[in-house]
Design an enzyme around this catalytic site. Structure first.
Site, short mmCIF file in Angstrom:
data_model
loop_
_atom_site.label_atom_id
_atom_site.label_comp_id
_atom_site.label_asym_id
_atom_site.label_seq_id
_atom_site.Cartn_x
_atom_site.Cartn_y
_atom_site.Cartn_z
N GLU A 122 4.76 -6.07 7.39
CA GLU A 122 4.29 -4.86 8.09
C GLU A 122 4.83 -4.67 9.50
O GLU A 122 4.84 -3.55 10.00
CB GLU A 122 2.75 -4.82 8.13
CG GLU A 122 2.09 -4.59 6.78
CD GLU A 122 1.85 -5.87 5.98
OE1 GLU A 122 2.34 -6.95 6.39
OE2 GLU A 122 1.15 -5.77 4.96
N GLY A 140 0.85 -1.19 0.00
CA GLY A 140 0.00 0.00 0.00
C GLY A 140 0.88 1.23 0.00
O GLY A 140 2.09 1.16 0.23
N GLY A 197 -0.31 -5.04 0.55
CA GLY A 197 -1.47 -4.75 -0.31
C GLY A 197 -1.49 -5.57 -1.59
O GLY A 197 -2.57 -5.88 -2.12
N ASP A 255 -2.38 -6.90 7.26
CA ASP A 255 -3.80 -6.56 7.10
C ASP A 255 -4.33 -7.20 5.81
O ASP A 255 -4.02 -8.35 5.56
CB ASP A 255 -3.99 -5.03 7.17
CG ASP A 255 -3.30 -4.29 6.04
OD1 ASP A 255 -2.37 -4.85 5.42
OD2 ASP A 255 -3.68 -3.14 5.78
C1 QUE Z 1 7.57 -3.04 5.12
C2 QUE Z 1 6.35 -2.79 4.55
C3 QUE Z 1 6.23 -2.02 3.38
C4 QUE Z 1 7.41 -1.51 2.80
C5 QUE Z 1 8.64 -1.78 3.39
C6 QUE Z 1 8.71 -2.54 4.54
C7 QUE Z 1 4.96 -1.74 2.76
C8 QUE Z 1 4.97 -0.93 1.59
C9 QUE Z 1 6.18 -0.46 1.05
C10 QUE Z 1 6.27 0.36 -0.15
C11 QUE Z 1 7.07 -0.05 -1.21
C12 QUE Z 1 7.19 0.73 -2.36
C13 QUE Z 1 6.52 1.95 -2.45
C14 QUE Z 1 5.71 2.35 -1.38
C15 QUE Z 1 5.60 1.57 -0.25
O1 QUE Z 1 7.35 -0.77 1.67
O2 QUE Z 1 3.89 -2.18 3.24
O3 QUE Z 1 5.05 3.53 -1.49
O4 QUE Z 1 6.63 2.73 -3.57
O5 QUE Z 1 3.80 -0.62 1.00
O6 QUE Z 1 9.92 -2.80 5.13
O7 QUE Z 1 5.22 -3.28 5.10
#
Ligand code: QUE
Length: 339
Positions: free
Chosen positions: A143, A71, A120, A151
């Site tokens: 997460e 997400g 997500g 989630d």
């Molecule tokens: C743990 C996570 C997430 C994460 C890194 C973690 C996560 C997530 C993102 C993410 C990755 C690329 C993107 C962004 C978010 O990184 O849930 O906006 O461009 O969405 O160590 O849970």
């Protein structure tokens, strides 16, 4: 002369040959889901539900690296720091509603997972009727590393994996290989990347039976190798007891798990163990409602803004958790988050 740039849509949705094709098209962000993408996916699925021109739906990620990395936690952190609770609420409520639509979809829904699928991204694939993985698939629910919790219905599907694998994956954020995904039932078919175009043509020609014709034997599962140790150490529902079992075991595998867990938010770990304990006895809609309630408490907790800062925004990977250790967690405060 000025050039006009037309922004590419972040979700492509087209119908051709009886197949509704969805493409997550934000490759620079590893196809991470934002609210506009969630709305576009929901709109397409609702439009195709009764449309006789659509026999089955496929979903894939653009760019060759990711199905969907998660997400848009960066935007949610910005909302939190601005004090905009309503925007975060809209995001999670819409995301979980989409997860439920996928789970209850009346037509075959085929996720083509040819790259990273985390958080997500798991919610857009796992709830569908068919989940194809290639040799490039990497799955995880990471997460606890950002002060959140697994989630998108994870409190429903993780406790239903064999033995204690679900709790292990939820707490450690361990990566799931394509062989693991097939072994535990998170994926239904293994198809090499080189056969994906042929599979897509087959889905148009003959529907989901094309999956059987293109599936190859799955690679070995790494989780299967560790299964006895996982079941042994992750039997308790309480994080302090799991840590004690890993300490007592003391081998290289147990030390590696303790090292992973020591980097996670202690609050996230304890919330996650309680979440899966409850989810084991609940329906998917009940689990999604429990998770939505929990997001309100968790994104307001300082670990969320700090975790996203350390892992996603600054990438310093040095989160300062509060409290800093599992031993300092007040179990009553964890239970209060479920009220
Ligand atoms: C743990 C996570 C997430 C994460 C890194 C973690 C996560 C997530 C993102 C993410 C990755 C690329 C993107 C962004 C978010 O990184 O849930 O906006 O461009 O969405 O160590 O849970």
């Amino acid at each position: 002369m000025s050039e006009t740039t037309v922004a590419e849509p972040t979700v492509l949705a087209e119908v051709s040959g009886g197949v509704g094709r969805l493409v997550l098209n934000r490759p620079k962000a590893l196809n991470a889901l934002d609210l506009a993408m969630i709305r576009a996916l929901t709109e397409a699925l609702e439009a195709w539900r009764e449309d006789p021109a659509v026999r089955l739906v496929t979903i894939e990620g653009a760019g060759g690296r990711a199905f969907c990395a998660g997400g848009d936690v960066r935007a949610i952190r910005d909302n939190v720091l601005r004090g905009d609770a309503a925007a975060s609420e809209a995001f999670f409520a819409s995301e979980y509603r989409l997860n439920r639509i996928i789970a209850e979809y009346p037509k075959p829904y085929v996720a083509l997972i040819d790259g990273i699928s985390m958080g997500g991204g798991m919610g857009l694939s796992i709830h569908g009727s068919h989940r194809v993985v290639t040799e490039h698939a990497v799955m995880a629910m990471p997460e606890t590393a950002i002060g959140l919790f697994p989630d998108i219905g994870a409190s429903h599907f993780l406790p239903r994996l064999p033995g204690r694998l679900g709790l292990y994956l939820a707490l450690t954020g361990a990566r799931i290989s394509p062989g693991d995904a097939i072994h535990v039932g998170l994926a239904t078919h293994y198809v090499p990347r080189s056969a994906l175009e042929s599979l897509k043509a087959g889905l148009v020609r003959s529907g989901v039976v094309a999956l059987e014709a293109h599936a190859h034997p799955a690679p070995d599962s790494l989780l299967a190798r560790d299964r006895a140790a996982i079941d042994d150490c992750f039997t308790p529902d309480s994080v302090p007891e799991i840590l004690a079992r890993l300490e007592a075991r003391g081998d290289a595998w147990a030390k590696a798990q303790l090292e992973s867990l020591s980097r996670m938010s202690p609050t996230s770990l304890c919330v996650t163990a309680e979440l899966l304990r409850r989810g084991a006895m609940m329906t998917l809609p009940e689990c999604l409602a429990m998770e939505l309630n929990l997001t309100r408490k968790m994104i307001a907790h300082p670990d969320f803004a700090e975790g996203v800062r350390a892992q996603v925004v600054d990438k310093t990977r040095d989160p300062k958790w509060r409290p800093a250790t599992v031993a300092a967690i007040d179990h009553a405060a964890i239970l209060a988050m479920f009220d």
